[in-house]
Write an enzyme that holds these catalytic residues in place. Structure first.
Site, PDB file in Angstrom:
ATOM      1  N   TYR A 280      -3.886  -1.140   9.462  1.00 14.35           N
ATOM      2  CA  TYR A 280      -3.687  -1.543   8.060  1.00 14.35           C
ATOM      3  C   TYR A 280      -2.319  -1.110   7.555  1.00 14.35           C
ATOM      4  CZ  TYR A 280      -4.262  -1.571   2.968  1.00 14.35           C
ATOM      5  OH  TYR A 280      -4.097  -1.779   1.629  1.00 14.35           O
TER       6      TYR A 280
ATOM      7  N   SER B 220       0.831  -1.207   0.000  1.00 13.15           N
ATOM      8  CA  SER B 220       0.000   0.000   0.000  1.00 13.15           C
ATOM      9  C   SER B 220       0.861   1.251   0.000  1.00 13.15           C
ATOM     10  CB  SER B 220      -0.898   0.000   1.244  1.00 13.15           C
ATOM     11  OG  SER B 220      -1.516   1.255   1.442  1.00 13.15           O
TER      12      SER B 220
ATOM     13  N   LYS C   7       1.003  -3.429   6.462  1.00  9.13           N
ATOM     14  CA  LYS C   7       1.581  -3.379   5.127  1.00  9.13           C
ATOM     15  C   LYS C   7       3.047  -2.947   5.170  1.00  9.13           C
ATOM     16  CE  LYS C   7      -1.876  -4.636   2.448  1.00  9.13           C
ATOM     17  NZ  LYS C   7      -1.815  -5.793   1.519  1.00  9.13           N
TER      18      LYS C   7
END
Length: 268
Positions: free
Chosen positions: A185, A149, A189
């Site tokens: 999140y 990401s 990542k």
């Protein structure tokens, strides 16, 4: 005729995963795609959909059930690929989840959400990669991709022009709009980026080409709905599907071991 490359894509029945499948179906190369999904029914429907869209493609797709949070599911998928093909040319670790909104909505505790974020995005990805490495090493051109990401870059977190990086005002509790980011999140990542570096180090002498792919902010269902993400400026996931296809077909071989954007290398 050259033997078809065997490609396993996790989380491929929807979102970016499905766009990668579509891009490969539109390629001049011929592939055997293992379209992975937690639900075999949804994976089978995706196979039907892409086959109908590209009726003249030389590529074939087969649905395969695989849940990266379930070791038995991973082992069953490995056994199926091993017995059917005896090798794996490309592994695209696409399956992932953005669960921070579920915590903000009161549907998960903080501990549940953080543990689940890492279990899906980092731990599960590590385990399925470990399982399939023996089959990758049977390939003449093994490629290992991790979908990361743009939020994972440490250097990029200094960019205060992005809402996700805005500094909160002094004091506690913070205003609610400063607590609705995606720290679990983006942390998971960032962990994936280091995991990729470890696989790059581990498999370098075996000739496995390894990358993290940073596809950009896409209008998929990740962390919400497609419509919601599009309203916030998310791009067309089909563009990212073509990007991943280009990497699989050799367009970014000079950037192995790095986190790559479509036109550059993402800062660590």
């Amino acid at each position: 005729m050259a033997e078809k490359k065997v490609v396993l894509i996790t989380g491929a029945n929807t979102g970016l995963g499905y766009q990668i499948v579509r891009a490969l179906f539109g390629s001049n190369e011929a592939y055997e795609i293992l379209l992975g999904g937690r639900s075999i029914q949804k994976a089978e429907q995706a196979v039907n959909d892409v086959t109908a869209e590209f009726p003249s493609s030389k590529t074939l797709a087969t649905a395969i059930q695989v849940d990266i949070e379930d070791d038995a599911s991973i082992e069953a998928a490995f056994q199926k690929v091993q017995s059917t093909y005896g090798k794996l040319d490309f592994l695209v670790n696409n399956a992932g989840a953005q669960l921070d909104p579920l915590f903000h909505a009161g549907k998960m505790t903080m501990r549940e959400m953080w543990n689940a974020s890492w279990n899906v995005n980092t731990v599960g990805t590590q385990i399925i990669t470990t399982a399939f490495v023996p089959l990758l090493l049977k390939s003449s051109d093994p490629r290992l991709l991790f979908i990361t990401s743009g939020t994972s870059t440490l250097a990029g977190s200094e960019n205060r022009d992005l809402p996700i990086n805005k500094v909160a005002p002094k004091g506690w509790p913070k205003p609610s709009h400063h607590l609705t980011g995606v720290p679990a999140y983006r942390s998971s990542k960032t962990g994936m980026n280091m995991m990729m570096r470890e696989w790059y180090r581990t498999l370098k002498e075996d000739g496995v080409k390894v990358w993290c792919i940073s596809p950009g902010y896409l209008a998929t269902g990740l962390g919400g709905s497609q419509e919601q993400n599009k309203a916030f400026g998310a791009g067309d996931p089909a563009v990212a599907g073509s990007f991943v296809k280009a990497v699989l077909e050799g367009m970014r071989d000079e950037d192995v071991g790095k986190v790559i954007l479509r036109d550059s290398v993402q800062p660590w």
